[in-house]
Design a protein around this motif. Structure first.
Motif, mmCIF file in Angstrom:
data_model
loop_
_atom_site.group_PDB
_atom_site.id
_atom_site.type_symbol
_atom_site.label_atom_id
_atom_site.label_comp_id
_atom_site.label_asym_id
_atom_site.label_seq_id
_atom_site.Cartn_x
_atom_site.Cartn_y
_atom_site.Cartn_z
ATOM 1 N N GLN A 19 -14.748 -11.452 33.501
ATOM 2 C CA GLN A 19 -13.739 -12.379 32.986
ATOM 3 C C GLN A 19 -13.072 -13.157 34.108
ATOM 4 O OE1 GLN A 19 -13.310 -12.999 29.759
ATOM 5 N NE2 GLN A 19 -11.786 -14.572 30.225
ATOM 6 N N SER A 20 -12.914 -12.539 35.261
ATOM 7 C CA SER A 20 -12.248 -13.205 36.384
ATOM 8 C C SER A 20 -13.048 -14.389 36.909
ATOM 9 C CB SER A 20 -12.004 -12.201 37.518
ATOM 10 O OG SER A 20 -13.236 -11.798 38.115
ATOM 11 N N ARG A 21 -14.329 -14.449 36.587
ATOM 12 C CA ARG A 21 -15.186 -15.533 37.064
ATOM 13 C C ARG A 21 -15.342 -16.653 36.035
ATOM 14 N NH1 ARG A 21 -19.050 -13.543 41.061
ATOM 15 N NH2 ARG A 21 -20.760 -14.602 39.996
ATOM 16 N N VAL A 22 -14.740 -16.464 34.856
ATOM 17 C CA VAL A 22 -14.863 -17.472 33.801
ATOM 18 C C VAL A 22 -14.017 -18.699 34.146
ATOM 19 C CG1 VAL A 22 -14.343 -17.990 31.381
ATOM 20 C CG2 VAL A 22 -15.388 -15.807 31.990
ATOM 21 N N ARG A 23 -14.598 -19.873 33.978
ATOM 22 C CA ARG A 23 -13.878 -21.124 34.174
ATOM 23 C C ARG A 23 -13.649 -21.786 32.814
ATOM 24 N NH1 ARG A 23 -17.459 -24.102 38.908
ATOM 25 N NH2 ARG A 23 -17.644 -22.332 40.354
ATOM 26 N N LYS A 24 -12.519 -22.458 32.704
ATOM 27 C CA LYS A 24 -12.202 -23.171 31.478
ATOM 28 C C LYS A 24 -11.852 -24.619 31.823
ATOM 29 C CE LYS A 24 -12.474 -19.799 28.416
ATOM 30 N NZ LYS A 24 -13.461 -19.832 27.302
ATOM 31 N N ALA A 25 -12.487 -25.543 31.117
ATOM 32 C CA ALA A 25 -12.134 -26.950 31.290
ATOM 33 C C ALA A 25 -10.923 -27.256 30.424
ATOM 34 C CB ALA A 25 -13.303 -27.834 30.897
ATOM 35 N N PRO A 26 -10.030 -28.129 30.881
ATOM 36 C CA PRO A 26 -8.871 -28.504 30.056
ATOM 37 C C PRO A 26 -9.309 -29.151 28.750
ATOM 38 C CG PRO A 26 -8.601 -29.236 32.331
ATOM 39 C CD PRO A 26 -10.014 -28.780 32.194
ATOM 40 N N ALA A 27 -8.404 -29.158 27.774
ATOM 41 C CA ALA A 27 -8.713 -29.763 26.480
ATOM 42 C C ALA A 27 -8.895 -31.265 26.599
ATOM 43 C CB ALA A 27 -7.614 -29.443 25.472
ATOM 44 N N GLN A 28 -8.284 -31.875 27.603
ATOM 45 C CA GLN A 28 -8.438 -33.307 27.826
ATOM 46 C C GLN A 28 -8.184 -33.636 29.284
ATOM 47 O OE1 GLN A 28 -4.069 -35.045 26.632
ATOM 48 N NE2 GLN A 28 -5.600 -34.967 25.029
ATOM 49 N N GLY A 29 -8.639 -34.789 29.684
ATOM 50 C CA GLY A 29 -8.467 -35.216 31.061
ATOM 51 C C GLY A 29 -9.028 -36.615 31.243
ATOM 52 N N PRO A 30 -8.855 -37.219 32.401
ATOM 53 C CA PRO A 30 -9.326 -38.581 32.616
ATOM 54 C C PRO A 30 -10.833 -38.646 32.857
ATOM 55 C CG PRO A 30 -8.346 -37.728 34.612
ATOM 56 C CD PRO A 30 -8.130 -36.679 33.561
ATOM 57 N N LEU A 31 -11.380 -39.801 32.625
ATOM 58 C CA LEU A 31 -12.764 -40.082 32.987
ATOM 59 C C LEU A 31 -12.762 -40.546 34.438
ATOM 60 C CD1 LEU A 31 -15.745 -40.508 32.049
ATOM 61 C CD2 LEU A 31 -15.084 -42.848 31.451
ATOM 62 N N VAL A 32 -13.502 -39.846 35.308
ATOM 63 C CA VAL A 32 -13.434 -40.166 36.735
ATOM 64 C C VAL A 32 -14.752 -40.676 37.297
ATOM 65 C CG1 VAL A 32 -11.553 -38.543 37.156
ATOM 66 C CG2 VAL A 32 -13.930 -37.770 37.403
ATOM 67 N N ALA A 33 -15.866 -40.519 36.567
ATOM 68 C CA ALA A 33 -17.142 -40.979 37.116
ATOM 69 C C ALA A 33 -18.132 -41.252 35.992
ATOM 70 C CB ALA A 33 -17.723 -39.948 38.072
ATOM 71 N N VAL A 34 -18.844 -42.385 36.102
ATOM 72 C CA VAL A 34 -19.945 -42.741 35.206
ATOM 73 C C VAL A 34 -21.123 -43.102 36.101
ATOM 74 C CG1 VAL A 34 -20.784 -44.281 33.398
ATOM 75 C CG2 VAL A 34 -18.381 -43.596 33.440
ATOM 76 N N VAL A 35 -22.228 -42.366 36.001
ATOM 77 C CA VAL A 35 -23.331 -42.570 36.939
ATOM 78 C C VAL A 35 -24.657 -42.718 36.201
ATOM 79 C CG1 VAL A 35 -22.179 -41.295 38.779
ATOM 80 C CG2 VAL A 35 -23.707 -40.089 37.235
ATOM 81 N N SER A 36 -25.564 -43.453 36.826
ATOM 82 C CA SER A 36 -26.931 -43.614 36.365
ATOM 83 C C SER A 36 -27.760 -44.068 37.550
ATOM 84 C CB SER A 36 -27.021 -44.650 35.234
ATOM 85 O OG SER A 36 -28.370 -44.971 34.944
ATOM 86 N N THR A 37 -29.031 -43.728 37.554
ATOM 87 C CA THR A 37 -29.911 -44.195 38.627
ATOM 88 C C THR A 37 -30.237 -45.674 38.469
ATOM 89 O OG1 THR A 37 -31.858 -43.506 37.364
ATOM 90 C CG2 THR A 37 -30.951 -41.925 38.933
ATOM 91 N N GLN A 38 -29.975 -46.253 37.285
ATOM 92 C CA GLN A 38 -30.205 -47.673 37.040
ATOM 93 C C GLN A 38 -28.883 -48.420 37.180
ATOM 94 O OE1 GLN A 38 -32.132 -46.561 33.278
ATOM 95 N NE2 GLN A 38 -33.832 -47.900 33.846
ATOM 96 N N THR A 39 -28.804 -49.296 38.170
ATOM 97 C CA THR A 39 -27.544 -49.943 38.527
ATOM 98 C C THR A 39 -26.930 -50.701 37.357
ATOM 99 O OG1 THR A 39 -28.328 -50.180 40.798
ATOM 100 C CG2 THR A 39 -26.432 -51.516 40.146
ATOM 101 N N GLY A 40 -27.745 -51.477 36.641
ATOM 102 C CA GLY A 40 -27.229 -52.249 35.520
ATOM 103 C C GLY A 40 -26.653 -51.371 34.433
ATOM 104 N N ILE A 41 -27.357 -50.291 34.108
ATOM 105 C CA ILE A 41 -26.862 -49.343 33.096
ATOM 106 C C ILE A 41 -25.544 -48.739 33.561
ATOM 107 C CG2 ILE A 41 -27.323 -47.158 31.941
ATOM 108 C CD1 ILE A 41 -29.094 -49.330 30.882
ATOM 109 N N GLU A 42 -25.474 -48.343 34.824
ATOM 110 C CA GLU A 42 -24.260 -47.718 35.337
ATOM 111 C C GLU A 42 -23.067 -48.671 35.256
ATOM 112 O OE1 GLU A 42 -22.841 -46.531 39.723
ATOM 113 O OE2 GLU A 42 -24.401 -45.195 38.929
#
Length: 726
Positions: free
Chosen positions: A331-354
């Motif tokens: 249990q001590s190793r379990v991680r929990k993500a918050p219920a909400q948070g900001p969008l900080v990164a959008v990535v793709s190998t295709q520049t136009g798509i990104e």
């Protein structure tokens, strides 16, 4: 005397040695064996692993190391993140397996441009091709599965080692390039889980560090060796055995190929079982490898298999204090993500798509806190609108970097060609039998963001060809669309039992600009113009219809939040247009078709439907009049029985979705509804007509098959057989 002293000294030394040994044992008790668990693949049968995990949990059997292949990898990966067996059971029982395993994007997620009235989907067949009509690497991109994996593993982003998980974990895939087994032990956990279950020909392969990965069952379906290499001193393997094969079942190419692939899996699984110290054989009865909806029964059978080996497993059980310490450490190793948070990164190998995806996601979600559900909703829509192979999201929590969501869109390696065949067929006494094969085509070029070519070819009663080039401006909400249409339309006139048919051929083009490049709503304004060639000049109420050109400046609004293009259970649909038709006899027009479904219980929905076609008091020519009657409007009357200057029609009803008919891959839907229409029939004046209908409808790959009986206000009955949409 000396001899007695020697014996005494020897006895004392022996006693001291024994006491010292006992103290040493007390200070260094024998360590419990390091238990490793290997879970085999087996499609739906792999859900039985949850029952084994539940037995281990209830009987205090630790899992120090865990590895799995295919569905064993999925179940094992979820458990390794700290999800307990009870919660894991809720996840798989609540999963929409039809959507997860469907080769198509959800109808909800399809872009609004694919839901226009003229190219709306009524079946679920979508054939995917690449350049030169080459078949894709898999019929299912696995996007729905990717989002499920992201949802439950997002807190463990880009791990340096899967040893960092609450339970150290590995999953196994097969590299198509080298043909060898690949042990995935670091990086993106959801992508690793997606790779281990990439069934050949079903799910598209996963690109991973220069490798092309598919299902690990081809090379190592029971990774007991992987668990031992992780450090396990005792390895327990879990295998899955479905109903035994019989000679009579190999009567088709499909069954022969499936069994041929299974033989290789069975052979390497036997090698894995031989390397384990103990093997739990889960023998599944009454359920096949595609019955994901039988999760509860599969889990029960997995639990029973472990229970049957309770004596052998008992030696691995921990004492209460040891079990408590083990659980606390995990249990001590379990991680929990918050219920909400900001969008900080959008990535793709295709520049136009990104670039365009970055613009669109921030436009829709903003720069503030984002709910996970909203993020998943937007990502699903972008993937469907761009025909990308898929996307993952994860929660970034690294020192020195901003915390928040990171979204990765997978590369589209080629242009996408989508072909959607459907069939329409209508038969009823006293009206023409009408049938057609409709082939819808969408082409998404490689180097575009949402642009596509859309077309529909109709061969049948009203043959025609319609096409459009749809071009949004990057990740913005703005668009332009240019199109063409070649269409032959039959126009009917009834005189008692006599029926006359007149034909209008249309050659037209269009150009629109608009707003709305996503899933639910779109507004367009522009021009539609061309030439109408009528088979005969017809005079009706003093207005003569002749062949000639036309130009229609118009505005159009499309809204569709329904969950199906064939038989919806929820959501609203509206197609509205307003314009002015400049021709030999010009007229204004307003048109609106509306339907809305509201679920009352899981199997029952009520619905409202409406139609308004208005010429604002103008008397229209024969070919330009609005029509009513037929399966879509007042089904108690003949097709096009009414030709009116204005039609206002409203209806309400309910639909009950019955149980699935597995042998036919469909289910029965019972519907009943009532319509009332007001019709301006020109010289005949205004009339009111009613239609009450009951029917049975069955979804099929090419449209909804229906049989219905409708009654007029005088009680006259009309039977219909239809194939198309409800």
């Amino acid at each position: 005397m000396h001899k007695n002293v020697s014996i005494t000294v020897t006895a004392l030394l022996f006693l001291i040695t024994v006491i010292s040994g006992l103290k040493l044992v007390a200070q260094n008790p024998q360590e419990h064996p390091r238990v490793g668990l290997a879970l085999a693949g087996g499609s739906a049968l792999g859900l039985a692993h949850i029952g084994v995990l539940k037995y281990f949990d209830e009987h205090h059997i630790p899992i120090d190391y865990l590895a799995g292949t295919s569905m064993g990898g999925l179940v094992g990966g979820f458990y390794a993140t700290g999800i307990d067996p009870q919660e894991l059971q809720k996840i798989v029982e609540g999963a929409a397996w039809d959507e997860l395993l469907s080769p198509n994007y959800r109808f909800d997620d399809e872009p609004i441009v694919e839901k226009q009235e003229w190219n709306r989907q009524s079946g679920w067949i979508t054939l995917r091709f690449g350049r030169r009509f080459a078949f894709p690497a898999g019929i299912n991109s696995g996007q729905a599965v990717a989002l499920l994996l992201s949802r439950h593993t997002q807190a463990y982003s880009n791990l340096k080692s899967f040893d960092e998980l609450p339970t150290p974990f590995r999953c196994v895939a097969t590299d198509l390039v080298s043909g060898s087994s690949v042990v995935l032990d670091h990086g993106s956990l959801p992508k690793a889980l997606r790779a281990t279950m990439a069934l050949p020909g079903i799910f598209t392969p996963v690109n991973w560090e220069g490798k092309v990965l598919i299902d690990g069952g081809l090379t190592n379906n029971l990774p007991s060796d992987v668990v031992r290499d992780m450090g396990a001193t005792k390895v327990i393997g879990v295998t899955l055995e479905g109903p035994p094969a019989t000679a009579k079942q190999f009567t088709s190419l499909t069954t022969v190929l499936r069994q041929s692939a299974s033989i290789a899996v069975v052979q390497n699984e036997r090698q894995g079982a031989a390397r384990a110290d103990l093997v739990i054989h889960v023998r599944i009865s009454g359920i096949n490898s595609s019955d994901y909806e039988q999760a509860k029964k599969l889990i029960q059978q997995g639990y029973a298999a472990a229970q049957s080996m309770g004596k052998e497993l008992s030696e691995y059980e921990l004492a209460p204090a040891e079990w408590k310490a083990y659980k606390l450490k995990r249990q001590s190793r379990v991680r929990k993500a918050p219920a909400q948070g900001p969008l900080v990164a959008v990535v793709s190998t295709q520049t136009g798509i990104e670039q365009n995806a970055h613009e669109e996601l921030y436009r829709k979600l903003g720069h503030g806190p984002v709910d996970e559900k909203d993020l998943e909703d937007v990502v699903s829509g972008v993937v469907a609108a761009t025909s990308l192979p898929g996307a993952y999201f994860e929660w970034l929590d690294q020192p020195g970097l901003p915390q928040g969501y990171r979204v990765e869109f997978l590369e589209r390696p080629d242009q996408i060609v989508l072909i959607r065949p459907s069939v329409t067929f209508n038969i009823s006494n006293g009206e023409p039998t009408r049938g057609a094969l409709n082939v819808g085509v969408s082409v998404v070029p490689l180097d575009t963001y949402k642009s596509r070519y859309i077309g529909e070819f109709n061969a049948g009663y009203d043959p025609g060809l319609r096409a459009e080039y749809y071009h949004p401006f990057g990740g913005s909400a703005y668009l332009i669309a240019a199109g063409l249409q070649i269409q032959r339309l039959h126009n009917l006139v009834y005189d008692g039992p006599t029926r006359n048919s007149f034909v209008r051929d249309r050659f037209a083009g269009s150009f629109y600009g608009g707003l709305g490049t996503w899933r639910f709503v779109q507004f367009r304004a522009g021009l539609r113009g061309g030439y109408d060639s009528d088979s005969k000049s017809v005079t009706l109420d003093g207005v003569t219809s002749n062949s000639g050109p036309f130009v229609n400046p118009e505005a159009m609004l499309t809204y569709d939040s329904q969950d199906s293009g064939a038989i919806p259970s929820r959501g609203t649909r509206m197609d509205a247009a307003a314009g002015y038709s400049y021709r030999a006899h010009s007229f204004p027009y307003i048109q609106d078709r509306f339907s809305s479904f509201y679920p009352v219980t899981k199997p029952v929905s009520v619905f409202l439907k409406g139609e308004a076609e208005i010429s604002l008091g103008r008397n229209l020519g024969f070919f330009d009049r609005f029509t009513a009657g037929g399966e879509q409007s007042l089904p108690a009357f003949r097709y096009q029985e009414f030709r009116a200057n204005t039609i206002v029609n409203a209806g309400a009803g309910a639909i009950f979705r019955g149980p699935a008919i597995k042998s036919l891959s469909t289910n029965v839907n019972f519907a009943a509804w009532h319509e009332i229409a007001r019709l301006d029939l020109g010289s005949q004046g205004w009339q009111t007509r009613q239609s009450a209908t009951i029917g049975l409808f069955f979804p099929t790959p090419v449209g909804a098959l229906g049989t219905m009986v409708a009654f007029t206000e005088q009680g006259k009955a009309r039977f219909r057989l239809t194939l198309g949409s409800f």
